[in-house]
Design an enzyme around this catalytic site. Sequence first.
Site, short mmCIF file in Angstrom:
data_model
loop_
_atom_site.label_atom_id
_atom_site.label_comp_id
_atom_site.label_asym_id
_atom_site.label_seq_id
_atom_site.Cartn_x
_atom_site.Cartn_y
_atom_site.Cartn_z
N ARG A 1 -41.73 -92.58 18.37
CA ARG A 1 -41.28 -92.65 19.76
C ARG A 1 -39.76 -92.49 19.78
NH1 ARG A 1 -41.45 -99.15 21.42
NH2 ARG A 1 -39.44 -99.60 20.49
N MET B 1 -35.90 -91.54 19.95
CA MET B 1 -35.13 -90.40 19.44
C MET B 1 -35.81 -89.72 18.26
SD MET B 1 -31.14 -91.37 19.61
CE MET B 1 -31.07 -93.12 19.91
N ASP C 1 -43.69 -93.64 10.55
CA ASP C 1 -43.47 -94.74 11.50
C ASP C 1 -44.39 -95.90 11.13
OD1 ASP C 1 -42.05 -94.56 14.56
OD2 ASP C 1 -43.34 -96.28 14.19
N ASP D 1 -43.54 -98.20 6.24
CA ASP D 1 -42.53 -99.20 6.56
C ASP D 1 -41.29 -98.85 5.75
OD1 ASP D 1 -40.85 -101.39 6.71
OD2 ASP D 1 -42.46 -102.88 6.55
N ASN E 1 -33.83 -92.48 10.68
CA ASN E 1 -33.70 -92.81 12.10
C ASN E 1 -34.26 -94.18 12.47
OD1 ASN E 1 -33.74 -92.13 15.17
ND2 ASN E 1 -35.89 -92.53 14.66
N TYR F 1 -26.79 -106.41 13.93
CA TYR F 1 -26.91 -104.98 14.29
C TYR F 1 -25.60 -104.26 13.96
CZ TYR F 1 -28.32 -100.82 16.94
OH TYR F 1 -28.65 -99.53 17.31
N THR G 1 -34.30 -94.55 25.58
CA THR G 1 -35.46 -94.64 24.67
C THR G 1 -36.16 -95.97 24.92
OG1 THR G 1 -34.31 -95.85 22.93
CG2 THR G 1 -34.14 -93.43 22.85
N THR H 1 -32.82 -103.80 27.90
CA THR H 1 -32.26 -104.04 29.22
C THR H 1 -33.06 -103.25 30.25
OG1 THR H 1 -30.38 -103.53 30.63
CG2 THR H 1 -30.46 -102.32 28.60
P1 NAP Z 1 -37.10 -96.91 19.39
O1 NAP Z 1 -37.41 -96.27 20.67
O2 NAP Z 1 -37.33 -98.38 19.26
O3 NAP Z 1 -37.83 -96.14 18.19
C1 NAP Z 1 -37.68 -96.60 16.87
C2 NAP Z 1 -38.91 -96.30 16.06
O4 NAP Z 1 -38.71 -96.84 14.74
C3 NAP Z 1 -40.17 -96.95 16.63
O5 NAP Z 1 -41.22 -96.01 16.65
C4 NAP Z 1 -40.45 -98.08 15.65
O6 NAP Z 1 -41.83 -98.38 15.46
C5 NAP Z 1 -39.90 -97.50 14.36
N1 NAP Z 1 -39.66 -98.55 13.38
C6 NAP Z 1 -39.16 -99.79 13.58
N2 NAP Z 1 -39.14 -100.48 12.43
C7 NAP Z 1 -39.66 -99.67 11.48
C8 NAP Z 1 -39.94 -99.82 10.09
N3 NAP Z 1 -39.67 -100.96 9.44
N4 NAP Z 1 -40.48 -98.77 9.42
C9 NAP Z 1 -40.76 -97.62 10.05
N5 NAP Z 1 -40.55 -97.41 11.38
C10 NAP Z 1 -40.00 -98.44 12.07
O7 NAP Z 1 -35.55 -96.69 19.03
P2 NAP Z 1 -34.52 -95.50 19.40
O8 NAP Z 1 -33.70 -95.95 20.54
O9 NAP Z 1 -35.20 -94.18 19.40
O10 NAP Z 1 -33.56 -95.63 18.13
C11 NAP Z 1 -33.57 -94.73 17.03
C12 NAP Z 1 -32.34 -95.02 16.18
O11 NAP Z 1 -31.17 -94.83 16.97
C13 NAP Z 1 -32.28 -96.45 15.66
O12 NAP Z 1 -31.74 -96.45 14.37
C14 NAP Z 1 -31.30 -97.13 16.64
O13 NAP Z 1 -30.67 -98.24 16.07
C15 NAP Z 1 -30.35 -95.98 16.92
N6 NAP Z 1 -29.59 -96.10 18.18
C16 NAP Z 1 -30.23 -96.18 19.39
C17 NAP Z 1 -29.46 -96.22 20.56
C18 NAP Z 1 -30.09 -96.24 21.95
O14 NAP Z 1 -29.36 -96.34 22.94
N7 NAP Z 1 -31.38 -96.09 22.10
C19 NAP Z 1 -28.07 -96.19 20.47
C20 NAP Z 1 -27.46 -96.13 19.22
C21 NAP Z 1 -28.23 -96.06 18.08
P3 NAP Z 1 -42.52 -99.49 16.37
O15 NAP Z 1 -42.67 -98.85 17.72
O16 NAP Z 1 -43.82 -99.76 15.69
O17 NAP Z 1 -41.60 -100.67 16.37
#
Ligand code: NAP
Length: 250
Positions: free
Chosen positions: A18, A20, A39, A62, A89, A157, A192, A199
């Site tokens: 899901r 990014m 994932d 994982d 990611n 974080y 995302t 929030t």
């Molecule tokens: P997201 O929507 O929560 O997607 C993250 C995905 O990673 C989910 O499918 C999640 O699976 C999976 N995941 C979590 N823990 C895992 C593990 N131990 N092993 C394998 N997969 C795992 O997050 P996102 O917003 O797309 O974020 C992607 C990256 O961008 C992250 O590193 C985040 O810190 C970074 N980021 C995000 C933002 C933002 O504004 N969104 C800003 C800066 C940086 P589950 O659904 O099963 O938990």
Amino acid sequence: MQMARLAGKVAIITGAGRGMGASHARLFAEQGAKVVLTDLNAAAGQALADEIGAAAVFVKHDVTRLAEWPAVVDAAVTNFGGVDILVNNAGILGPLADTRDLTEEDYHLVCAVNQHSVFLGMKSVLPAMLKRGGGSIVNISSIAGMAANYGFPSLAYVASKFAVRGMTKATAMEFGKHNIRVNSVHPGFIQTPMMVEATDEVGGEALAQIPLGRIADPREVSNLVLFLASDESSYITGAEHLVDAGMLAH
Ligand code: NAP
């Protein structure tokens, strides 16, 4: 006709079920890459692989477990012949607790998923990249890996995302001579599930911090990740790349 920008490349993208990660996977496949999606969420990851079709395989994974990485690399080698690109990611935000309330368990979990996994991923994939004669690793950090003054993410974080930036530079220095490039990407506010869960709405005060005045679509990050993954960025390594609508421009 313009050649696909990742033609002939094989990419591993973690956390691709899901958000990014899913967006990067779709764009990479559109640009000719074969993609191994991983994932924790098998239903979402498999559904995306099915949607992409023959250019994708899904591996339930994982990222925090070293023992689960060889199956990911094997999936790339067996199905597609090798590994050229790794996008680390997968990440979690963890509790939005201040340092007094953050538990040691939460601290360790955030660092395991966001930071330790990046080490495990690079360690696991580097031998396959060396066999290919080069590669590109893109580690997803955050603006929280550049500056800590945004209030809401926890110390864990911020620590994990700063570490990703440092590990990126160390590995870039180490493996440049082998034509392996390593860069970090630092997104700002991206629409995302992670952000929605953190929030309900990014309102006036938060939007006011963003010079472009809006939240990003994940595709706007994918465009940068695609560039760094492709040979178009052949002279770029060991660098951090902001995709934050100018948030850190002050
Ligand atoms: P997201 O929507 O929560 O997607 C993250 C995905 O990673 C989910 O499918 C999640 O699976 C999976 N995941 C979590 N823990 C895992 C593990 N131990 N092993 C394998 N997969 C795992 O997050 P996102 O917003 O797309 O974020 C992607 C990256 O961008 C992250 O590193 C985040 O810190 C970074 N980021 C995000 C933002 C933002 O504004 N969104 C800003 C800066 C940086 P589950 O659904 O099963 O938990």
